[in-house]
Motif scaffolding. Structure first.
Motif, PDB file in Angstrom:
ATOM      1  N   HIS A 126       3.836   3.457  -1.319  1.00 23.13           N
ATOM      2  CA  HIS A 126       4.649   3.659  -2.510  1.00 23.13           C
ATOM      3  C   HIS A 126       6.133   3.682  -2.141  1.00 23.13           C
ATOM      4  O   HIS A 126       6.969   3.102  -2.848  1.00 23.13           O
TER       5      HIS A 126
ATOM      6  N   ARG B 243       0.832  -1.189   0.000  1.00 28.94           N
ATOM      7  CA  ARG B 243       0.000   0.000   0.000  1.00 28.94           C
ATOM      8  C   ARG B 243       0.875   1.251   0.000  1.00 28.94           C
ATOM      9  O   ARG B 243       0.459   2.314  -0.455  1.00 28.94           O
TER      10      ARG B 243
ATOM     11  N   ALA C  81       7.234   0.145  -1.593  1.00 32.37           N
ATOM     12  CA  ALA C  81       7.247  -0.578  -2.866  1.00 32.37           C
ATOM     13  C   ALA C  81       8.505  -0.235  -3.662  1.00 32.37           C
ATOM     14  O   ALA C  81       9.119  -1.094  -4.287  1.00 32.37           O
ATOM     15  N   GLU C  82       8.880   1.024  -3.612  1.00 30.09           N
ATOM     16  CA  GLU C  82      10.081   1.462  -4.333  1.00 30.09           C
ATOM     17  C   GLU C  82      11.335   0.753  -3.804  1.00 30.09           C
ATOM     18  O   GLU C  82      12.199   0.349  -4.579  1.00 30.09           O
TER      19      GLU C  82
ATOM     20  N   VAL D 206       7.250  -5.568  -8.284  1.00 31.63           N
ATOM     21  CA  VAL D 206       6.496  -4.969  -7.183  1.00 31.63           C
ATOM     22  C   VAL D 206       5.537  -3.912  -7.727  1.00 31.63           C
ATOM     23  O   VAL D 206       5.891  -3.144  -8.626  1.00 31.63           O
ATOM     24  N   VAL D 207       4.315  -3.944  -7.205  1.00 38.56           N
ATOM     25  CA  VAL D 207       3.329  -2.915  -7.562  1.00 38.56           C
ATOM     26  C   VAL D 207       2.753  -2.304  -6.281  1.00 38.56           C
ATOM     27  O   VAL D 207       2.904  -2.870  -5.194  1.00 38.56           O
ATOM     28  N   VAL D 208       2.112  -1.153  -6.442  1.00 38.53           N
ATOM     29  CA  VAL D 208       1.392  -0.549  -5.322  1.00 38.53           C
ATOM     30  C   VAL D 208      -0.062  -1.015  -5.424  1.00 38.53           C
ATOM     31  O   VAL D 208      -0.698  -0.843  -6.465  1.00 38.53           O
ATOM     32  N   ALA D 209      -0.558  -1.649  -4.364  1.00 33.61           N
ATOM     33  CA  ALA D 209      -1.938  -2.137  -4.397  1.00 33.61           C
ATOM     34  C   ALA D 209      -2.448  -2.339  -2.981  1.00 33.61           C
ATOM     35  O   ALA D 209      -1.677  -2.400  -2.024  1.00 33.61           O
TER      36      ALA D 209
ATOM     37  N   ALA E 211      11.250  -2.945  -4.901  1.00 34.03           N
ATOM     38  CA  ALA E 211      11.394  -3.185  -6.341  1.00 34.03           C
ATOM     39  C   ALA E 211      12.836  -3.487  -6.750  1.00 34.03           C
ATOM     40  O   ALA E 211      13.085  -3.889  -7.880  1.00 34.03           O
TER      41      ALA E 211
END
Lengths: 238, 131
Positions: A77, A75, A80-81, A91-94, A84
């Motif tokens: 960002h 969740r 996630a960065e 990796v995604v933001v979700a 990644a």
């Protein structure tokens, strides 16, 4: 009960998501050692397995097994960065309740220290449903949540305590600016320290298994490890 | 975001997720980059049977990349007699692992919602009215 009613998405936005976004890099620097049961779960997967790391944080579990493929999601960002960077994964933001993945498609999933951040019983079951739904028949998900029963931890919670808590995260002020840190406040805190509070629901013995069942999953193994309850779940065969 | 990822992504909306039209997501205004990565032949060989080949064909066409063959290569086409990786395997590595979307949008073919990709990371958070 009024307090309970205002829990939900907006509450989590304020008391979970915003906090992780702010503490991301400090949090990440303290999270590098994989826990043994999770490491074993990932290492025992056949090469070429494809799975999800739901709420992957800084991605420390993405580094465990390079012959599987993981799509991590978080969740935050900022987290996630950081995550990644771990190849060959993605990796995604979700959001755990709105995952961007085909249902019934994955060999495995892990969700470590995530479900306890959902702030109502319904949302926690929904979160587990989301994890279990991503799995193929026979696919396995490993879920970890914080336990209420952790008398031996420095937090010292036990069965009599309340299950919905705010847990502080102290971000230390810069050491460079405060060479006298050990003298100030007994070395525990400092005027430039910043404290953030994250919401947690502390799981009681048996509660995780109940939530898995309510989410149409069956528990194939479960246990307690270092202040956490964990369960390995499979989708219930229909 | 490497192209292999798109094989495992669809629209985040519950009403779209199970529909065929939502997969694959369609890249729009995509800036591509090549991110060099060591080739792992076994990894590529293992991923091949997991690929939705029609979806990969759609993606390469939409991204203006060289067309993929009509049928997926067989496992035998990935290594030569001496077990060395073939050009077919190297091309798959380049396409799936190294070709990445640096920025742009991913559009759902069912609801037309656009998800942003920035600095190589796609964002699937939905505005609250769409949840």
């Amino acid at each position: 009960m009024a307090e309970v009613e205002y829990r939900g998405e907006n509450y989590e936005e304020q008391h979970v998501h915003t906090v992780y976004e702010q503490i991301a890099s400090h949090f990440s620097s303290t999270r590098y050692k994989p826990w043994p049961i999770i490491e074993r779960f990932l290492k025992e997967l056949p090469a070429g397995s494809v799975g999800l790391d739901i709420g992957c944080g800084n991605g420390k579990y993405l580094a465990v097994n390079p012959s599987i493929f993981l799509v991590g999601s978080d969740r935050s960002h900022n987290l996630a960065e950081i995550a990644a960077q771990h190849q060959p994964h993605s990796v995604v933001v979700a959001d755990i309740l709105d995952l961007p993945h085909q249902p019934h498609c994955f060999d495995f999933a892990i969700s470590i220290a995530v479900v306890h951040h959902l702030s109502t019983p319904e949302r926690r079951v929904q979160a587990i449903r989301s994890i279990v739904e991503s799995l193929k028949p026979g696919g396995k998900a490993l879920v970890y949540v914080w336990a209420l029963e952790q008398e031996s931890s420095r937090r010292g919670w036990s069965e009599q305590d309340t299950q919905d808590v705010m847990v502080p995260w102290v971000m230390r002020g810069s050491k460079k600016d405060h060479g006298d840190r050990h003298e100030a406040n007994g070395g525990h805190s400092h005027s430039s320290d910043k404290t953030f509070h994250r919401y947690y629901h502390l799981y009681r013995k048996g509660e995780l298994e109940q939530d898995v069942h309510a989410a149409d999953g069956c528990v194939i193994d479960a246990g307690y490890e270092k202040d956490n309850w964990w369960a390995i779940a499979e989708p219930t065969q229909r | 975001m490497k192209l292999l990822t798109l094989n495992f992504l669809t629209c985040a909306r519950k009403t779209c997720k199970s529909t065929a039209a939502a997969f694959p997501l369609h890249p729009k205004e995509a800036e591509l980059e090549q991110v060099e990565m060591d080739m792992n032949p076994l990894f590529i060989t293992n991923m091949l049977p997991r690929l939705e080949w029609e979806a990969m064909k759609t993606l390469t066409t939409e991204l203006g990349l060289p067309n993929l063959p009509a049928e997926p290569p067989s496992a035998e086409e990935l290594a030569d007699e001496s077990g060395e990786p073939t050009q077919t395997l190297k091309d798959l590595h380049t396409l799936l692992m190294e070709t990445s979307i640096a920025s742009g949008k991913l559009v759902c073919g069912n609801c037309e919602h656009e998800y942003a990709v920035k600095e190589g990371i796609a964002n699937f958070l939905l505005p609250s009215h769409m949840v």
